[in-house]
Write a protein that holds these residues in place. Structure first.
Motif, PDB file in Angstrom:
ATOM      1  N   ARG A  23       0.596  -1.151  -0.404  1.00 46.24           N
ATOM      2  CA  ARG A  23       0.294   0.006  -0.009  1.00 46.24           C
ATOM      3  C   ARG A  23       0.776   0.692   0.141  1.00 46.24           C
ATOM      4  NH1 ARG A  23      -4.899  -0.294  -1.326  1.00 46.24           N
ATOM      5  NH2 ARG A  23      -5.382   1.007   0.749  1.00 46.24           N
ATOM      6  N   THR A  24       1.686   1.617  -1.618  1.00 49.08           N
ATOM      7  CA  THR A  24       2.527   2.065  -0.957  1.00 49.08           C
ATOM      8  C   THR A  24       2.006   3.583  -0.852  1.00 49.08           C
ATOM      9  OG1 THR A  24       1.926   2.337  -3.387  1.00 49.08           O
ATOM     10  CG2 THR A  24       3.562   0.990  -3.195  1.00 49.08           C
ATOM     11  N   ASN A  25       1.215   3.745  -1.219  1.00 47.03           N
ATOM     12  CA  ASN A  25      -0.013   5.393  -1.226  1.00 47.03           C
ATOM     13  C   ASN A  25      -0.005   6.334   0.657  1.00 47.03           C
ATOM     14  OD1 ASN A  25       0.289   4.792  -4.355  1.00 47.03           O
ATOM     15  ND2 ASN A  25      -2.057   5.849  -3.564  1.00 47.03           N
ATOM     16  N   ASP A  26      -0.249   4.743   0.975  1.00 46.98           N
ATOM     17  CA  ASP A  26      -0.738   4.970   2.780  1.00 46.98           C
ATOM     18  C   ASP A  26       0.178   5.310   2.753  1.00 46.98           C
ATOM     19  OD1 ASP A  26      -3.293   4.370   1.886  1.00 46.98           O
ATOM     20  OD2 ASP A  26      -3.441   2.006   2.617  1.00 46.98           O
ATOM     21  N   MET A  27       1.571   4.869   2.879  1.00 43.63           N
ATOM     22  CA  MET A  27       3.452   4.880   3.131  1.00 43.63           C
ATOM     23  C   MET A  27       3.626   6.294   3.199  1.00 43.63           C
ATOM     24  SD  MET A  27       4.681   0.333   2.808  1.00 43.63           S
ATOM     25  CE  MET A  27       4.767   0.058   4.169  1.00 43.63           C
ATOM     26  N   LEU A  28       3.492   6.263   2.263  1.00 44.87           N
ATOM     27  CA  LEU A  28       3.925   7.726   1.813  1.00 44.87           C
ATOM     28  C   LEU A  28       3.351   9.025   2.831  1.00 44.87           C
ATOM     29  CD1 LEU A  28       5.982   9.567   0.403  1.00 44.87           C
ATOM     30  CD2 LEU A  28       4.569   9.851  -1.301  1.00 44.87           C
ATOM     31  N   ARG A  29       1.912   8.866   2.490  1.00 43.97           N
ATOM     32  CA  ARG A  29       1.078   9.383   3.453  1.00 43.97           C
ATOM     33  C   ARG A  29       1.851   9.381   5.124  1.00 43.97           C
ATOM     34  NH1 ARG A  29      -3.436   7.854   1.698  1.00 43.97           N
ATOM     35  NH2 ARG A  29      -4.142   8.871   0.243  1.00 43.97           N
ATOM     36  N   GLU A  30       2.040   8.146   5.854  1.00 41.72           N
ATOM     37  CA  GLU A  30       2.967   8.520   6.566  1.00 41.72           C
ATOM     38  C   GLU A  30       3.730   8.712   6.788  1.00 41.72           C
ATOM     39  OE1 GLU A  30       3.035   4.890   8.578  1.00 41.72           O
ATOM     40  OE2 GLU A  30       2.886   4.948  10.340  1.00 41.72           O
ATOM     41  N   ALA A  31       4.933   8.056   5.810  1.00 38.52           N
ATOM     42  CA  ALA A  31       6.357   8.858   6.094  1.00 38.52           C
ATOM     43  C   ALA A  31       5.987  11.188   6.183  1.00 38.52           C
ATOM     44  CB  ALA A  31       6.736   8.430   5.016  1.00 38.52           C
ATOM     45  N   ILE A  32       5.563  11.494   5.422  1.00 35.49           N
ATOM     46  CA  ILE A  32       4.848  12.351   5.054  1.00 35.49           C
ATOM     47  C   ILE A  32       4.601  12.841   6.567  1.00 35.49           C
ATOM     48  CG2 ILE A  32       3.754  14.698   4.056  1.00 35.49           C
ATOM     49  CD1 ILE A  32       4.437  12.433   1.390  1.00 35.49           C
ATOM     50  N   GLU A  33       3.380  12.932   6.744  1.00 33.94           N
ATOM     51  CA  GLU A  33       3.655  13.317   8.670  1.00 33.94           C
ATOM     52  C   GLU A  33       4.668  13.422   9.778  1.00 33.94           C
ATOM     53  OE1 GLU A  33       0.424  10.792  10.577  1.00 33.94           O
ATOM     54  OE2 GLU A  33      -1.283  10.980   8.309  1.00 33.94           O
ATOM     55  N   GLN A  34       5.686  12.535   9.184  1.00 29.88           N
ATOM     56  CA  GLN A  34       6.187  12.094   9.656  1.00 29.88           C
ATOM     57  C   GLN A  34       7.664  12.972   9.927  1.00 29.88           C
ATOM     58  OE1 GLN A  34       7.071   7.985  11.517  1.00 29.88           O
ATOM     59  NE2 GLN A  34       8.906   8.039  11.354  1.00 29.88           N
ATOM     60  N   VAL A  35       7.830  13.586   8.448  1.00 26.12           N
ATOM     61  CA  VAL A  35       9.257  14.092   8.042  1.00 26.12           C
ATOM     62  C   VAL A  35       8.097  15.522   8.366  1.00 26.12           C
ATOM     63  CG1 VAL A  35       9.813  15.110   5.818  1.00 26.12           C
ATOM     64  CG2 VAL A  35       9.806  13.130   6.208  1.00 26.12           C
ATOM     65  N   ASN A  36       6.772  16.179   8.550  1.00 25.32           N
ATOM     66  CA  ASN A  36       6.358  17.484   8.828  1.00 25.32           C
ATOM     67  C   ASN A  36       6.704  17.408  10.313  1.00 25.32           C
ATOM     68  OD1 ASN A  36       5.815  18.157   6.109  1.00 25.32           O
ATOM     69  ND2 ASN A  36       3.303  17.437   6.560  1.00 25.32           N
ATOM     70  N   ALA A  37       6.210  16.528  10.976  1.00 23.66           N
ATOM     71  CA  ALA A  37       6.479  17.127  12.650  1.00 23.66           C
ATOM     72  C   ALA A  37       8.399  17.110  13.254  1.00 23.66           C
ATOM     73  CB  ALA A  37       5.419  15.430  13.588  1.00 23.66           C
ATOM     74  N   LEU A  38       8.861  16.157  12.039  1.00 27.73           N
ATOM     75  CA  LEU A  38      10.547  16.422  12.193  1.00 27.73           C
ATOM     76  C   LEU A  38      10.722  17.895  13.001  1.00 27.73           C
ATOM     77  CD1 LEU A  38      12.825  14.908   9.872  1.00 27.73           C
ATOM     78  CD2 LEU A  38      12.184  13.957  12.527  1.00 27.73           C
ATOM     79  N   ARG A  39      11.751  18.068  14.358  1.00 27.11           N
ATOM     80  CA  ARG A  39      11.958  19.733  14.461  1.00 27.11           C
ATOM     81  C   ARG A  39      13.344  19.075  14.994  1.00 27.11           C
ATOM     82  NH1 ARG A  39       7.745  20.346  12.762  1.00 27.11           N
ATOM     83  NH2 ARG A  39       5.624  20.773  13.410  1.00 27.11           N
ATOM     84  N   PRO A  40      14.605  20.186  14.935  1.00 25.54           N
ATOM     85  CA  PRO A  40      13.767  21.604  13.989  1.00 25.54           C
ATOM     86  C   PRO A  40      12.973  20.715  12.425  1.00 25.54           C
ATOM     87  CG  PRO A  40      16.093  21.612  14.544  1.00 25.54           C
ATOM     88  CD  PRO A  40      15.432  20.567  14.944  1.00 25.54           C
ATOM     89  N   ARG A  41      12.648  21.911  11.812  1.00 26.44           N
ATOM     90  CA  ARG A  41      12.192  21.523  10.040  1.00 26.44           C
ATOM     91  C   ARG A  41      12.803  21.366   9.413  1.00 26.44           C
ATOM     92  NH1 ARG A  41       6.401  24.059   9.200  1.00 26.44           N
ATOM     93  NH2 ARG A  41       5.037  22.366   9.966  1.00 26.44           N
TER      94      ARG A  41
END
Ligand code: FE2
Ligand code: FE2
Length: 273
Positions: A23-41
Motif C-alpha cells: 500500500r505504497t500511497n498510504d505508506m508515503l502519507r505516513e512518511a510525509i506526516e512524520q517528516v512534517n513533524a520533525l523538529r527542527p523542520r
C-alpha cells in the motif's frame, strides 16, 4: 540545513497496491506526516526516484496530491519505474525543472548546500546510465561552483552494493562519473535510491549512499545468485544535517509508531545511551 531524502515511493493509482500487496500511497502519507513533524523542520526534501510504480500519468497526479502535504520544497529525480514524458505532463510547471533539455537534471542554488539532481533513466531499462551528454552537463554544473558544498542526488547508485540482482541493474557510466567526482572535492555526498535499503560506501573521494524506501525494502541477501525479493521491513528515510563546522551528518529514520520515548532513568547501569 536539514535535507530529508525520501526514496522509491512507488506511488500507485488511488486504491491500488504495488505488486498486489504494498500500500505504497498510504505508506508515503505516513512518511510525509512524520517528516512534517520533525523538529527542527527540514529545509528541503529530495526524492531519489521510482516516484511512481508504473510511470502512468494517473500515478503522477496521485504523487502530486500526496507531496502537496509536505511543509517544505521537494525536488524530484526519476528512477527506472518513472516515465519522463508522463512526469512532465504533471510536474512540468515545477520551476526547478529544465524546460527544454531531454534530461531532467538541474542544480538548486537557493540553500547553503548546492543540490544537483541527476537523471539516470534509460527508457525501457531497469538499469540506469550517465551517458557522455549527461556527464558533460554534470561537469559544467560542478565547475561553476567549486567552492560550495555540494550534494549529488540520483536514482541508480554508481557503486556496487553486493546485492547482486541489484548490481546487475546498476549504472552505466559509473567509471567516468567516478573520474569526474574525484576532481571535485566539494561533493560532500552522493545520495541514491533504487536499492530500497540504507547502504554507505566511500567512493571516489566522497561518501555515497542509498536510502530505504518509504514502501517495501529489498531483502538483505548477499549470496551470489540470490533471487531478488522484497520484504515489508520497516520503511524509512534519510535525514542529512549540514552545518558549516561539521559538514553533513546522515541519519536513517524509521517510519512507524513505536513504544516510547522513555527517559534514561538512573538504574545503576551507567546512565544514558
Ligand atoms: Fe524502487
Ligand atoms: Fe529503481
Amino acid at each position: 540545513m536539514i535535507i530529508v531524502q525520501l526514496s522509491d515511493l512507488h506511488v500507485c493509482p488511488a486504491g491500488a497496491s504495488a505488486y498486489g500487496r504494498v500500500r505504497t500511497n498510504d505508506m508515503l502519507r505516513e512518511a510525509i506526516e512524520q517528516v512534517n513533524a520533525l523538529r527542527p523542520r527540514a529545509d528541503v526534501v529530495l526524492a531519489t526516484g521510482d516516484l511512481v510504480h508504473a510511470g502512468d500519468v494517473e500515478e503522477y497526479a496521485m504523487l502530486r496530491e500526496l507531496l502537496s502535504e509536505l511543509a517544505m520544497p521537494v525536488y524530484l529525480v526519476l528512477g527506472n519505474h518513472d516515465h519522463r514524458g508522463n512526469f512532465r505532463k504533471v510536474f512540468g510547471d515545477s520551476e526547478y525543472l529544465p524546460e527544454t533539455s531531454e534530461f531532467l537534471h538541474y542544480a538548486i542554488e537557493d540553500h547553503p548546500v548546492r543540490l544537483i539532481g541527476l537523471d539516470t533513466v534509460v527508457p525501457g531499462r531497469a538499469g540506469g546510465e550517465l551517458c557522455k551528454r549527461r556527464l558533460a552537463w554534470l561537469e559544467d554544473a560542478l565547475e561553476v561552483a567549486p567552492e560550495r558544498p555540494t550534494v549529488l542526488f540520483m536514482h541508480h547508485p554508481p557503486f556496487r552494493t553486493s546485492i547482486e540482482h541489484m548490481d546487475v541493474i546498476g549504472l552505466e557510466g559509473a567509471e567516468a562519473m567516478g573520474r569526474l567526482v574525484e576532481r571535485h572535492p566539494q561533493i560532500e555526498r552522493i545520495l541514491c535510491g533504487h536499492l530500497h535499503r540504507p547502504i554507505q560506501v566511500r567512493w571516489r573521494g566522497t561518501l555515497a549512499s542509498t536510502a530505504p524506501s518509504t514502501a517495501h525494502q529489498v531483502l538483505l541477501d548477499l549470496r551470489p545468485g540470490a533471487e531478488g525479493t522484497f520484504a515489508m521491513e520497516p520503511p524509512g528515510y534519510q535525514v542529512h544535517v549540514w552545518t558549516r563546522d561539521t559538514g553533513i551528518i546522515s541519519h536513517t529514520a524509521t517510519v512507524g509508531r513505536f513504544d516510547g520515548p522513555y527517559p534514561f532513568a538512573d538504574d545503576g547501569t551507567g546512565g544514558v545511551g
